[in-house]
Motif scaffolding. Structure first.
Motif, PDB file in Angstrom:
ATOM      1  N   ALA A  30       0.805  -1.142  -0.195  1.00 45.29           N
ATOM      2  CA  ALA A  30       0.046   0.091  -0.051  1.00 45.29           C
ATOM      3  C   ALA A  30       1.069   1.214   0.033  1.00 45.29           C
ATOM      4  N   GLY A  31       0.478   2.238  -0.645  1.00 45.14           N
ATOM      5  CA  GLY A  31       1.214   3.592  -0.882  1.00 45.14           C
ATOM      6  C   GLY A  31       2.117   3.263  -1.939  1.00 45.14           C
ATOM      7  N   GLY A  32       2.427   2.361  -2.480  1.00 42.02           N
ATOM      8  CA  GLY A  32       3.301   2.214  -3.691  1.00 42.02           C
ATOM      9  C   GLY A  32       2.818   2.466  -4.912  1.00 42.02           C
ATOM     10  N   ASN A  33       3.325   2.738  -6.146  1.00 38.19           N
ATOM     11  CA  ASN A  33       2.846   2.764  -7.334  1.00 38.19           C
ATOM     12  C   ASN A  33       2.689   1.673  -8.063  1.00 38.19           C
ATOM     13  N   PRO A  34       1.807   1.035  -8.374  1.00 36.36           N
ATOM     14  CA  PRO A  34       1.772  -0.399  -8.951  1.00 36.36           C
ATOM     15  C   PRO A  34       2.502  -0.270 -10.347  1.00 36.36           C
ATOM     16  N   PHE A  35       2.634   1.041 -11.152  1.00 37.97           N
ATOM     17  CA  PHE A  35       3.556   0.944 -12.392  1.00 37.97           C
ATOM     18  C   PHE A  35       4.754   0.571 -12.168  1.00 37.97           C
ATOM     19  N   ILE A  36       5.510   1.062 -10.925  1.00 38.45           N
ATOM     20  CA  ILE A  36       6.811   0.883 -10.684  1.00 38.45           C
ATOM     21  C   ILE A  36       7.091  -0.611 -10.443  1.00 38.45           C
ATOM     22  N   TYR A  37       6.155  -1.222  -9.825  1.00 40.99           N
ATOM     23  CA  TYR A  37       6.307  -2.830  -9.593  1.00 40.99           C
ATOM     24  C   TYR A  37       5.936  -3.359 -10.826  1.00 40.99           C
ATOM     25  N   ALA A  38       5.318  -3.004 -12.033  1.00 37.69           N
ATOM     26  CA  ALA A  38       5.202  -3.601 -13.164  1.00 37.69           C
ATOM     27  C   ALA A  38       6.402  -3.574 -14.129  1.00 37.69           C
ATOM     28  N   VAL A  39       7.219  -2.196 -13.838  1.00 41.96           N
ATOM     29  CA  VAL A  39       8.489  -2.075 -14.387  1.00 41.96           C
ATOM     30  C   VAL A  39       9.473  -3.041 -13.861  1.00 41.96           C
ATOM     31  N   VAL A  40       9.524  -3.200 -12.540  1.00 37.13           N
ATOM     32  CA  VAL A  40      10.461  -4.137 -11.925  1.00 37.13           C
ATOM     33  C   VAL A  40      10.157  -5.565 -12.309  1.00 37.13           C
ATOM     34  N   GLY A  41       8.710  -5.954 -12.397  1.00 35.95           N
ATOM     35  CA  GLY A  41       8.705  -7.357 -13.021  1.00 35.95           C
ATOM     36  C   GLY A  41       9.059  -7.387 -14.279  1.00 35.95           C
ATOM     37  N   SER A  42       8.795  -6.338 -15.388  1.00 31.23           N
ATOM     38  CA  SER A  42       9.526  -6.549 -16.669  1.00 31.23           C
ATOM     39  C   SER A  42      11.092  -6.640 -16.577  1.00 31.23           C
ATOM     40  N   ILE A  43      11.693  -5.990 -15.719  1.00 32.85           N
ATOM     41  CA  ILE A  43      12.863  -5.916 -15.645  1.00 32.85           C
ATOM     42  C   ILE A  43      13.466  -7.379 -15.450  1.00 32.85           C
ATOM     43  N   MET A  44      12.776  -7.831 -14.165  1.00 28.07           N
ATOM     44  CA  MET A  44      13.046  -9.048 -13.806  1.00 28.07           C
ATOM     45  C   MET A  44      12.929 -10.292 -14.742  1.00 28.07           C
ATOM     46  N   GLY A  45      11.941 -10.181 -15.604  1.00 30.33           N
ATOM     47  CA  GLY A  45      11.606 -11.017 -16.796  1.00 30.33           C
ATOM     48  C   GLY A  45      12.683 -10.954 -17.729  1.00 30.33           C
ATOM     49  N   LEU A  46      12.915  -9.597 -18.166  1.00 30.83           N
ATOM     50  CA  LEU A  46      14.074  -9.372 -18.992  1.00 30.83           C
ATOM     51  C   LEU A  46      15.424 -10.032 -18.475  1.00 30.83           C
ATOM     52  N   ILE A  47      15.656 -10.001 -17.152  1.00 31.47           N
ATOM     53  CA  ILE A  47      16.935 -10.836 -16.455  1.00 31.47           C
ATOM     54  C   ILE A  47      16.741 -12.322 -16.892  1.00 31.47           C
ATOM     55  N   VAL A  48      15.728 -12.729 -16.663  1.00 31.20           N
ATOM     56  CA  VAL A  48      15.562 -14.023 -16.802  1.00 31.20           C
ATOM     57  C   VAL A  48      15.809 -14.557 -18.422  1.00 31.20           C
ATOM     58  N   VAL A  49      15.303 -13.704 -19.190  1.00 29.80           N
ATOM     59  CA  VAL A  49      15.633 -14.106 -20.489  1.00 29.80           C
ATOM     60  C   VAL A  49      16.870 -13.852 -21.134  1.00 29.80           C
ATOM     61  N   MET A  50      17.583 -13.037 -20.648  1.00 31.28           N
ATOM     62  CA  MET A  50      18.919 -12.640 -21.046  1.00 31.28           C
ATOM     63  C   MET A  50      19.861 -13.629 -20.251  1.00 31.28           C
ATOM     64  N   PHE A  51      19.399 -14.490 -19.132  1.00 29.26           N
ATOM     65  CA  PHE A  51      20.015 -15.462 -18.487  1.00 29.26           C
ATOM     66  C   PHE A  51      20.008 -16.727 -19.340  1.00 29.26           C
ATOM     67  N   GLU A  52      18.719 -16.994 -19.742  1.00 29.58           N
ATOM     68  CA  GLU A  52      18.476 -17.850 -20.735  1.00 29.58           C
ATOM     69  C   GLU A  52      19.293 -17.906 -22.048  1.00 29.58           C
ATOM     70  N   MET A  53      19.474 -16.653 -22.436  1.00 26.10           N
ATOM     71  CA  MET A  53      20.157 -16.799 -23.767  1.00 26.10           C
ATOM     72  C   MET A  53      21.759 -16.872 -23.611  1.00 26.10           C
ATOM     73  N   MET A  54      22.090 -16.441 -22.413  1.00 27.73           N
ATOM     74  CA  MET A  54      23.700 -16.546 -21.974  1.00 27.73           C
ATOM     75  C   MET A  54      23.665 -18.211 -21.636  1.00 27.73           C
TER      76      MET A  54
END
Length: 75
Positions: A30-54
């Protein structure tokens, strides 16, 4: 190759959507912006994809040696 790229992009997009929906009505965040968490979730997904490519470039012998070394180090 195009379908694999589409799957990777979809995975990153879905990670962002899931992070947004999990924080939308959650009292812990509560009190946090859900869009910030969406960006963090997307960054985590990008890290997983980059790890898979590596990992795809690493040989199976090198990968199993690394896992064995990590497990031995934990003991």
């Amino acid at each position: 190759m195009v379908s694999l790229t589409l799957i990777r992009i979809s995975f990153v997009f879905i990670c962002g959507i899931v992070a947004y929906s999990l924080t939308e009505g959650n009292a812990i965040f509560a009190g946090g912006n859900p869009f910030i968490y969406a960006v963090v979730g997307s960054i985590m997904g990008l890290i997983v994809v980059m790890f898979e490519m590596m990992v795809r470039r690493i040989s199976l012998k090198g990968l199993s040696s690394s896992v064995f070394g990590i497990l031995l180090g934990l003991i």
